[in-house]
Design a protein around this motif. Structure first.
Motif, PDB file in Angstrom:
ATOM      1  N   LEU A 192       0.781  -1.179  -0.026  1.00 28.49           N
ATOM      2  CA  LEU A 192      -0.011  -0.065   0.086  1.00 28.49           C
ATOM      3  C   LEU A 192       0.810   1.214  -0.024  1.00 28.49           C
ATOM      4  CD1 LEU A 192      -2.829  -1.289   2.447  1.00 28.49           C
ATOM      5  CD2 LEU A 192      -3.182  -0.520   0.042  1.00 28.49           C
ATOM      6  N   TYR A 193       1.994   1.208   0.645  1.00 29.31           N
ATOM      7  CA  TYR A 193       2.837   2.363   0.788  1.00 29.31           C
ATOM      8  C   TYR A 193       3.587   2.681  -0.769  1.00 29.31           C
ATOM      9  CZ  TYR A 193       6.977   5.313   1.511  1.00 29.31           C
ATOM     10  OH  TYR A 193       7.852   6.253   1.371  1.00 29.31           O
ATOM     11  N   GLU A 194       3.838   1.505  -1.148  1.00 33.53           N
ATOM     12  CA  GLU A 194       4.510   1.530  -2.569  1.00 33.53           C
ATOM     13  C   GLU A 194       3.414   2.055  -3.686  1.00 33.53           C
ATOM     14  OE1 GLU A 194       6.124  -2.218  -2.932  1.00 33.53           O
ATOM     15  OE2 GLU A 194       7.657  -1.862  -1.434  1.00 33.53           O
ATOM     16  N   ALA A 195       2.161   1.543  -3.388  1.00 34.88           N
ATOM     17  CA  ALA A 195       1.093   2.269  -4.419  1.00 34.88           C
ATOM     18  C   ALA A 195       0.842   3.696  -4.287  1.00 34.88           C
ATOM     19  CB  ALA A 195      -0.246   1.309  -4.081  1.00 34.88           C
ATOM     20  N   PHE A 196       1.092   3.967  -3.106  1.00 33.15           N
ATOM     21  CA  PHE A 196       0.629   5.653  -2.579  1.00 33.15           C
ATOM     22  C   PHE A 196       1.855   6.231  -3.110  1.00 33.15           C
ATOM     23  CE2 PHE A 196       2.871   8.535   0.270  1.00 33.15           C
ATOM     24  CZ  PHE A 196       2.056   9.624   0.211  1.00 33.15           C
ATOM     25  N   VAL A 197       3.096   5.872  -3.368  1.00 28.41           N
ATOM     26  CA  VAL A 197       4.333   6.339  -3.789  1.00 28.41           C
ATOM     27  C   VAL A 197       4.180   6.592  -5.316  1.00 28.41           C
ATOM     28  CG1 VAL A 197       6.854   6.497  -4.344  1.00 28.41           C
ATOM     29  CG2 VAL A 197       5.852   6.213  -1.775  1.00 28.41           C
ATOM     30  N   ALA A 198       3.918   5.418  -5.847  1.00 28.39           N
ATOM     31  CA  ALA A 198       3.769   5.504  -7.358  1.00 28.39           C
ATOM     32  C   ALA A 198       2.498   5.770  -7.953  1.00 28.39           C
ATOM     33  CB  ALA A 198       3.729   3.784  -7.601  1.00 28.39           C
ATOM     34  N   ARG A 199       1.498   6.348  -7.205  1.00 27.83           N
ATOM     35  CA  ARG A 199       0.022   6.719  -7.605  1.00 27.83           C
ATOM     36  C   ARG A 199      -0.422   5.611  -8.452  1.00 27.83           C
ATOM     37  NH1 ARG A 199       1.961   9.579  -3.954  1.00 27.83           N
ATOM     38  NH2 ARG A 199       2.450  11.975  -4.096  1.00 27.83           N
ATOM     39  N   ARG A 200      -0.563   4.469  -7.854  1.00 28.34           N
ATOM     40  CA  ARG A 200      -1.166   3.346  -8.473  1.00 28.34           C
ATOM     41  C   ARG A 200      -2.220   2.751  -7.680  1.00 28.34           C
ATOM     42  NH1 ARG A 200       1.300  -1.119  -7.092  1.00 28.34           N
ATOM     43  NH2 ARG A 200       3.352  -1.134  -6.410  1.00 28.34           N
ATOM     44  N   ALA A 201      -3.027   2.017  -8.083  1.00 30.87           N
ATOM     45  CA  ALA A 201      -4.143   1.116  -7.268  1.00 30.87           C
ATOM     46  C   ALA A 201      -3.399  -0.311  -7.391  1.00 30.87           C
ATOM     47  CB  ALA A 201      -5.422   1.194  -7.784  1.00 30.87           C
ATOM     48  N   VAL A 202      -4.145  -0.904  -6.369  1.00 29.98           N
ATOM     49  CA  VAL A 202      -3.940  -2.557  -6.368  1.00 29.98           C
ATOM     50  C   VAL A 202      -4.937  -3.325  -6.101  1.00 29.98           C
ATOM     51  CG1 VAL A 202      -1.510  -2.017  -5.346  1.00 29.98           C
ATOM     52  CG2 VAL A 202      -3.323  -2.382  -3.695  1.00 29.98           C
ATOM     53  N   PRO A 203      -5.298  -4.629  -6.156  1.00 31.71           N
ATOM     54  CA  PRO A 203      -6.126  -5.243  -5.909  1.00 31.71           C
ATOM     55  C   PRO A 203      -6.839  -5.401  -4.757  1.00 31.71           C
ATOM     56  CG  PRO A 203      -4.895  -6.554  -7.267  1.00 31.71           C
ATOM     57  CD  PRO A 203      -4.242  -5.406  -6.825  1.00 31.71           C
ATOM     58  N   PRO A 204      -8.047  -5.255  -4.340  1.00 31.01           N
ATOM     59  CA  PRO A 204      -8.485  -5.497  -3.159  1.00 31.01           C
ATOM     60  C   PRO A 204      -7.818  -6.480  -2.200  1.00 31.01           C
ATOM     61  CG  PRO A 204     -10.530  -5.509  -4.553  1.00 31.01           C
ATOM     62  CD  PRO A 204      -9.273  -5.517  -5.313  1.00 31.01           C
ATOM     63  N   LEU A 205      -7.550  -6.261  -0.965  1.00 28.50           N
ATOM     64  CA  LEU A 205      -6.855  -7.135  -0.042  1.00 28.50           C
ATOM     65  C   LEU A 205      -7.742  -8.244   0.203  1.00 28.50           C
ATOM     66  CD1 LEU A 205      -4.738  -4.675   0.231  1.00 28.50           C
ATOM     67  CD2 LEU A 205      -4.543  -5.331   2.659  1.00 28.50           C
ATOM     68  N   LEU A 206      -9.104  -7.975   0.497  1.00 29.27           N
ATOM     69  CA  LEU A 206      -9.961  -8.890   0.912  1.00 29.27           C
ATOM     70  C   LEU A 206     -10.133  -9.982  -0.172  1.00 29.27           C
ATOM     71  CD1 LEU A 206     -11.692  -9.620   3.327  1.00 29.27           C
ATOM     72  CD2 LEU A 206     -13.622  -8.454   2.092  1.00 29.27           C
ATOM     73  N   SER A 207      -9.934  -9.775  -1.487  1.00 33.78           N
ATOM     74  CA  SER A 207     -10.226 -10.616  -2.380  1.00 33.78           C
ATOM     75  C   SER A 207      -9.051 -11.703  -2.764  1.00 33.78           C
ATOM     76  CB  SER A 207     -10.198 -10.051  -3.972  1.00 33.78           C
ATOM     77  OG  SER A 207      -8.769  -9.290  -4.403  1.00 33.78           O
ATOM     78  N   ARG A 208      -7.888 -11.453  -2.043  1.00 36.61           N
ATOM     79  CA  ARG A 208      -6.669 -12.367  -1.714  1.00 36.61           C
ATOM     80  C   ARG A 208      -6.539 -12.706  -0.444  1.00 36.61           C
ATOM     81  NH1 ARG A 208      -2.264  -7.983  -3.176  1.00 36.61           N
ATOM     82  NH2 ARG A 208      -3.672  -6.332  -2.786  1.00 36.61           N
ATOM     83  N   GLU A 209      -7.054 -12.091   0.478  1.00 40.11           N
ATOM     84  CA  GLU A 209      -6.912 -12.768   1.891  1.00 40.11           C
ATOM     85  C   GLU A 209      -8.522 -12.819   2.599  1.00 40.11           C
ATOM     86  OE1 GLU A 209      -4.395 -14.015   3.228  1.00 40.11           O
ATOM     87  OE2 GLU A 209      -2.853 -13.357   1.874  1.00 40.11           O
ATOM     88  N   PRO A 210      -9.235 -13.661   2.094  1.00 43.46           N
ATOM     89  CA  PRO A 210     -10.777 -13.854   2.611  1.00 43.46           C
ATOM     90  C   PRO A 210     -10.967 -13.852   4.083  1.00 43.46           C
ATOM     91  CG  PRO A 210     -10.299 -15.302   0.594  1.00 43.46           C
ATOM     92  CD  PRO A 210      -8.926 -14.961   1.056  1.00 43.46           C
ATOM     93  N   ASP A 211      -9.747 -14.320   4.693  1.00 45.53           N
ATOM     94  CA  ASP A 211      -9.972 -14.411   6.071  1.00 45.53           C
ATOM     95  C   ASP A 211      -9.579 -13.292   6.947  1.00 45.53           C
ATOM     96  OD1 ASP A 211     -11.035 -16.873   5.982  1.00 45.53           O
ATOM     97  OD2 ASP A 211      -9.384 -17.751   5.878  1.00 45.53           O
ATOM     98  N   ILE A 212      -9.062 -12.224   6.105  1.00 41.46           N
ATOM     99  CA  ILE A 212      -8.323 -11.193   7.026  1.00 41.46           C
ATOM    100  C   ILE A 212      -9.465 -10.439   7.840  1.00 41.46           C
ATOM    101  CG2 ILE A 212      -9.179  -9.312   5.068  1.00 41.46           C
ATOM    102  CD1 ILE A 212      -6.583  -7.718   5.558  1.00 41.46           C
ATOM    103  N   SER A 213      -8.762 -10.175   9.003  1.00 41.21           N
ATOM    104  CA  SER A 213      -9.986  -9.509  10.260  1.00 41.21           C
ATOM    105  C   SER A 213      -9.591  -7.918  10.071  1.00 41.21           C
ATOM    106  CB  SER A 213      -9.459 -10.204  11.444  1.00 41.21           C
ATOM    107  OG  SER A 213      -8.190  -9.732  11.889  1.00 41.21           O
ATOM    108  N   ILE A 214     -10.522  -7.378  10.884  1.00 38.41           N
ATOM    109  CA  ILE A 214     -10.358  -5.835  11.075  1.00 38.41           C
ATOM    110  C   ILE A 214      -8.933  -5.484  11.796  1.00 38.41           C
ATOM    111  CG2 ILE A 214     -11.299  -3.754  12.043  1.00 38.41           C
ATOM    112  CD1 ILE A 214     -14.049  -4.718  11.299  1.00 38.41           C
ATOM    113  N   GLU A 215      -8.726  -6.378  12.813  1.00 33.38           N
ATOM    114  CA  GLU A 215      -7.635  -6.326  13.477  1.00 33.38           C
ATOM    115  C   GLU A 215      -6.379  -6.396  12.738  1.00 33.38           C
ATOM    116  OE1 GLU A 215     -10.149  -8.266  14.392  1.00 33.38           O
ATOM    117  OE2 GLU A 215     -10.943  -7.058  16.145  1.00 33.38           O
ATOM    118  N   ASP A 216      -6.279  -7.515  11.904  1.00 32.74           N
ATOM    119  CA  ASP A 216      -5.219  -7.586  10.745  1.00 32.74           C
ATOM    120  C   ASP A 216      -5.123  -6.081   9.939  1.00 32.74           C
ATOM    121  OD1 ASP A 216      -4.811 -10.316  11.487  1.00 32.74           O
ATOM    122  OD2 ASP A 216      -6.053 -10.837   9.940  1.00 32.74           O
TER     123      ASP A 216
END
Length: 265
Positions: free
Chosen positions: A13-37
């Motif tokens: 996410l930091y590298e996307a911020f610096v490069a001004r580009r978007a990345v795929p949703p995290l939830l689509s790659r990590e379906p079990d990600i919690s809000i705490e994560d």
């Protein structure tokens, strides 16, 4: 989620911020990600910005309105960290080339004169600790492709923080009815939306108290001088080159911002 993945996604996410580009949703790659994560990923993302020379100047509250909560599938607000690289003043023109897919929202900013640490903070405690309030715009920006976000995505992405613009008119929150004060948002001279403080958790001060208590449980205080963005009182406004927005809060004043250039997306 293990620390390696936390660091991986925070760095992404930091590298996307610096490069001004978007990345795929995290939830689509990590379906079990919690809000705490997601908050741990946010901490890594923010830590990278601080390591690059920025400083913490405040906090922001997001997902305060029911329509936004319904969209994200969550029924409590979220929060992000404001850094020195996000700050604009009224009269500045925002270069959209520094953002990816910006949208504006109008709200109240609280500037603190005293430290405030929860739990146990009330709306009245917030009022007493506030030096003044200002009309402001937050220009949210997502590092997630096409704003395809759920709560885990936006939390990890530092609550979709972009930049924010502070108005010049300072108001004493002890002399304003923050719950009933109406807000009018105009885009290029035409009415775009209207709102009221009560749309933000019943009052913007309630939202700030919620954040003080939530962060207090994590050992994080509000500090004197910090800016706290209390949550949108308007619909999200897409912005493009040449747009001008004005939000006016009854009994307080206005904030005006212009945009130029073309966003990265």
């Amino acid at each position: 989620m293990d620390n390696n993945k936390i660091e991986q996604y925070g760095d992404e996410l930091y590298e996307a911020f610096v490069a001004r580009r978007a990345v795929p949703p995290l939830l689509s790659r990590e379906p079990d990600i919690s809000i705490e994560d997601a908050y741990r990923i946010q901490q890594r993302f923010v830590a990278r910005r601080l390591a690059a020379g920025e400083t913490v100047v405040g906090k922001k509250i997001g997902a305060t309105s029911k329509p936004v909560q319904d969209f994200l599938g969550v029924y409590q607000p979220d929060f992000g960290i404001l850094t020195s690289g996000m700050v604009y003043q009224e009269g500045d023109t925002i270069d959209l080339g520094e953002l990816i897919q910006p949208k504006a929202e109008a709200e109240l900013a609280f500037v603190l004169k005293h430290d405030l640490k929860g739990p146990g903070i009330t709306a009245m405690d917030v009022i007493r600790a506030t030096d003044y309030v200002l009309p402001c715009f937050e220009i949210v920006d997502s590092r997630i492709t096409n704003w395809q976000i759920k709560i885990q995505d936006t939390v990890a992405d530092n609550a979709s923080c972009g930049v924010y613009v502070l108005g010049k008119t300072k108001g004493d929150p002890r002399k304003l009815d923050l719950t009933l004060a109406g807000m009018v948002l105009e885009k290029n001279g035409e009415l775009f939306s209207t709102g009221v403080g009560a749309a933000v958790q019943g009052s913007p001060a309630n939202a700030v108290a919620w954040l003080a208590n939530t962060l207090g449980e994590l050992g994080i205080p509000f500090k004197a001088g910090e800016v706290i963005l209390s949550g949108s009182q308007s619909a999200l406004v897409p912005v493009v080159d040449g747009d001008e927005l004005v939000c006016t809060v009854g009994g307080l004043g206005s904030c005006r911002v212009k945009f130029s250039g073309r966003s990265a997306a």
